[in-house]
Design an enzyme around this catalytic site. Structure first.
Site, PDB file in Angstrom:
ATOM      1  N   LYS A  53       1.087  -1.282   0.004  1.00 14.51           N
ATOM      2  CA  LYS A  53      -0.137   0.044   0.067  1.00 14.51           C
ATOM      3  C   LYS A  53       0.919   1.360   0.183  1.00 14.51           C
ATOM      4  CE  LYS A  53      -3.928  -2.310   2.072  1.00 14.51           C
ATOM      5  NZ  LYS A  53      -4.279  -2.798   3.498  1.00 14.51           N
ATOM      6  N   GLN A  97      -4.529  -2.183   9.993  1.00 18.95           N
ATOM      7  CA  GLN A  97      -4.279  -3.708   8.813  1.00 18.95           C
ATOM      8  C   GLN A  97      -5.565  -5.058   9.562  1.00 18.95           C
ATOM      9  OE1 GLN A  97      -3.617  -3.939   5.532  1.00 18.95           O
ATOM     10  NE2 GLN A  97      -3.863  -5.876   5.630  1.00 18.95           N
ATOM     11  N   ASP A 118     -11.041   2.127   4.254  1.00 21.83           N
ATOM     12  CA  ASP A 118     -11.458   1.110   4.268  1.00 21.83           C
ATOM     13  C   ASP A 118     -13.112   0.469   3.994  1.00 21.83           C
ATOM     14  OD1 ASP A 118      -9.509  -1.210   4.127  1.00 21.83           O
ATOM     15  OD2 ASP A 118      -9.285  -1.353   6.298  1.00 21.83           O
TER      16      ASP A 118
HETATM   17  N1  LIG Z   1      -7.948  -3.539   6.983  1.00 17.41           N
HETATM   18  C1  LIG Z   1      -8.133  -4.073   6.146  1.00 17.41           C
HETATM   19  N2  LIG Z   1      -7.285  -5.717   6.474  1.00 17.41           N
HETATM   20  C2  LIG Z   1      -7.378  -6.844   4.985  1.00 17.41           C
HETATM   21  C3  LIG Z   1      -8.427  -6.375   4.355  1.00 17.41           C
HETATM   22  C4  LIG Z   1      -8.518  -5.080   4.032  1.00 17.41           C
HETATM   23  O1  LIG Z   1      -9.445  -4.832   3.303  1.00 17.41           O
HETATM   24  N3  LIG Z   1      -8.287  -4.241   5.244  1.00 17.41           N
HETATM   25  N4  LIG Z   1      -8.097  -7.251   3.425  1.00 17.41           N
HETATM   26  C5  LIG Z   1      -6.819  -8.778   3.616  1.00 17.41           C
HETATM   27  C6  LIG Z   1      -5.426  -8.123   3.279  1.00 17.41           C
HETATM   28  N5  LIG Z   1      -5.377  -7.001   2.103  1.00 17.41           N
HETATM   29  C7  LIG Z   1      -6.034  -5.547   2.029  1.00 17.41           C
HETATM   30  O2  LIG Z   1      -5.674  -5.130   3.215  1.00 17.41           O
HETATM   31  C8  LIG Z   1      -4.951  -7.304   0.601  1.00 17.41           C
HETATM   32  C9  LIG Z   1      -5.262  -8.632   0.123  1.00 17.41           C
HETATM   33  C10 LIG Z   1      -3.677  -8.785  -1.200  1.00 17.41           C
HETATM   34  C11 LIG Z   1      -2.758  -8.318  -1.732  1.00 17.41           C
HETATM   35  C12 LIG Z   1      -2.340  -8.478  -2.572  1.00 17.41           C
HETATM   36  O3  LIG Z   1      -1.702  -7.531  -3.599  1.00 17.41           O
HETATM   37  N6  LIG Z   1      -2.406  -9.442  -2.750  1.00 17.41           N
HETATM   38  C13 LIG Z   1      -0.820 -10.031  -3.976  1.00 17.41           C
HETATM   39  C14 LIG Z   1       0.091 -11.188  -4.030  1.00 17.41           C
HETATM   40  C15 LIG Z   1       0.847 -10.658  -2.079  1.00 17.41           C
HETATM   41  C16 LIG Z   1       1.294 -11.929  -1.894  1.00 17.41           C
HETATM   42  O4  LIG Z   1       2.164 -12.359  -2.950  1.00 17.41           O
HETATM   43  O5  LIG Z   1       1.726 -12.351  -1.401  1.00 17.41           O
HETATM   44  C17 LIG Z   1      -2.306 -10.793  -5.148  1.00 17.41           C
HETATM   45  O6  LIG Z   1      -3.121 -11.524  -4.967  1.00 17.41           O
HETATM   46  O7  LIG Z   1      -1.368 -10.485  -6.764  1.00 17.41           O
HETATM   47  C18 LIG Z   1      -3.462  -6.846  -0.790  1.00 17.41           C
HETATM   48  C19 LIG Z   1      -4.263  -6.195  -0.554  1.00 17.41           C
HETATM   49  C20 LIG Z   1      -6.988  -8.732   4.515  1.00 17.41           C
HETATM   50  N7  LIG Z   1      -6.665  -7.174   5.506  1.00 17.41           N
END
Ligand SMILES: Nc1nc2c(c(=O)[nH]1)N[C@@H](CN(C=O)c1ccc(C(=O)N[C@@H](CCC(=O)O)C(=O)O)cc1)CN2
Length: 283
Positions: A53, A97, A118
């Site tokens: 982020k 988070q 969020d």
């Molecule tokens: N406060 C929050 N916490 C969490 C949220 C949220 O929306 N708000 N969602 C998830 C985690 N998340 C955002 O925070 C999130 C998940 C995945 C990705 C992402 O870009 N993933 C990549 C791969 C990453 C890797 O290799 O590990 C992908 O899918 O290509 C971004 C954000 C839980 N917590």
């Protein structure tokens, strides 16, 4: 048949270009959006998400304010950081988070609803129920935006969502049934008796159950769009809810990683820029 890839990474690149233009217009008015994050503990995945982020904000010319706290941080300590971010005019919006291991409802409720990028504050979730404008949860709106960018119709479509969690499944059901989306939505979960029967009837399947391989080839209607929101780790690698063989029958399929994850980040940045625009307009 091989499914068309719903490429969240590529769509995020396009959205970044759109957001850069909006950030430039804000700069002309003397406004630079600011993102705040609060991370509690050492979970490697959470650290990666927060780091990503902040990389996104740097690419977009957005300021960022990062607060990383140890796993030993108390509820009161995290709440004090939230109060600080609420009071800081340089912070347009911020997030805590998840997971934190603390009382998350209390943390979410403490964020000013006007800074809740969020879209998970109880008041903003209430606005979603009522159909009022407000920031929307990032993963659900990211799924809808991804389908929109690939012209996958939702109007009148049968959509099956698997998972009833607060950040994905539950708000998705509400979003998909808005008049603007107009989908007929079935919310399935661990208590659903015959999941396969529900999935088989769906034009769009969105799985956020966190169970590797839950959605198999035989469960999917030929030509359906399938979005894989599940993130489990198997042998250190991301394993989604959707079995890769689904690509042989689906019309559209998200890769995982590279599908819904980048769209979550895209919608977070979009929520932040929208809030900055609203704040600039009301000055
Ligand atoms: N406060 C929050 N916490 C969490 C949220 C949220 O929306 N708000 N969602 C998830 C985690 N998340 C955002 O925070 C999130 C998940 C995945 C990705 C992402 O870009 N993933 C990549 C791969 C990453 C890797 O290799 O590990 C992908 O899918 O290509 C971004 C954000 C839980 N917590």
């Amino acid at each position: 048949m091989t499914a068309t890839v719903l490429d969240g990474k590529a769509v995020f690149a396009t959205i970044k270009d759109e957001l850069r233009a909006r950030v430039a217009r804000l700069a002309e008015q003397g406004v630079v959006p600011g993102l705040g994050t609060v991370l509690v503990g050492d979970d490697p995945a959470s650290k990666w998400y927060v780091g990503a982020k902040h990389r996104d904000t740097a690419e977009l010319g957005i300021n960022s304010f990062r607060h990383d706290l140890p796993a030993s941080a108390t509820q009161a300590e995290v709440e004090a950081v939230i109060d600080q971010l609420n009071a800081d005019p340089a912070v347009t919006g911020f997030l805590v988070q998840q997971p934190t291991g603390l009382d998350e409802f209390a943390l979410l409720s403490r964020v000013l609803p006007t800074k809740d990028i969020d879209g998970l504050h109880p008041m903003n979730l209430g606005k979603l129920v009522l159909g009022e404008d407000g920031p929307l949860p990032c993963t659900p709106i990211g799924c809808i935006e991804l389908l929109r960018r690939y012209d996958v119709p939702l109007d009148g479509a049968e959509v099956v969502v698997v998972g009833r969690g607060l950040t994905v499944g539950r708000p998705l059901g509400l979003l998909l049934t808005r008049r603007s989306e107009n989908a007929t939505t079935t919310l399935c979960h661990t208590g659903t008796r015959d999941l396969a029967a529900h999935v088989r009837g769906a034009d769009v399947v969105i799985s956020a159950a966190g169970r590797p391989g839950l959605i198999t080839r035989d469960m999917v209607k030929p030509g359906a769009a399938v979005l894989d929101v599940g993130v489990s780790r198997v042998d250190g690698k991301i394993a989604g809810d959707v079995d890769p063989a689904v690509a042989e029958v689906a019309g559209y399929l998200t890769p995982n990683p590279g599908g819904v994850g980048p769209m979550t980040r895209a919608m977070l940045m979009a929520n932040l820029v929208t809030l900055a625009e609203q704040q600039a307009a009301s000055r």
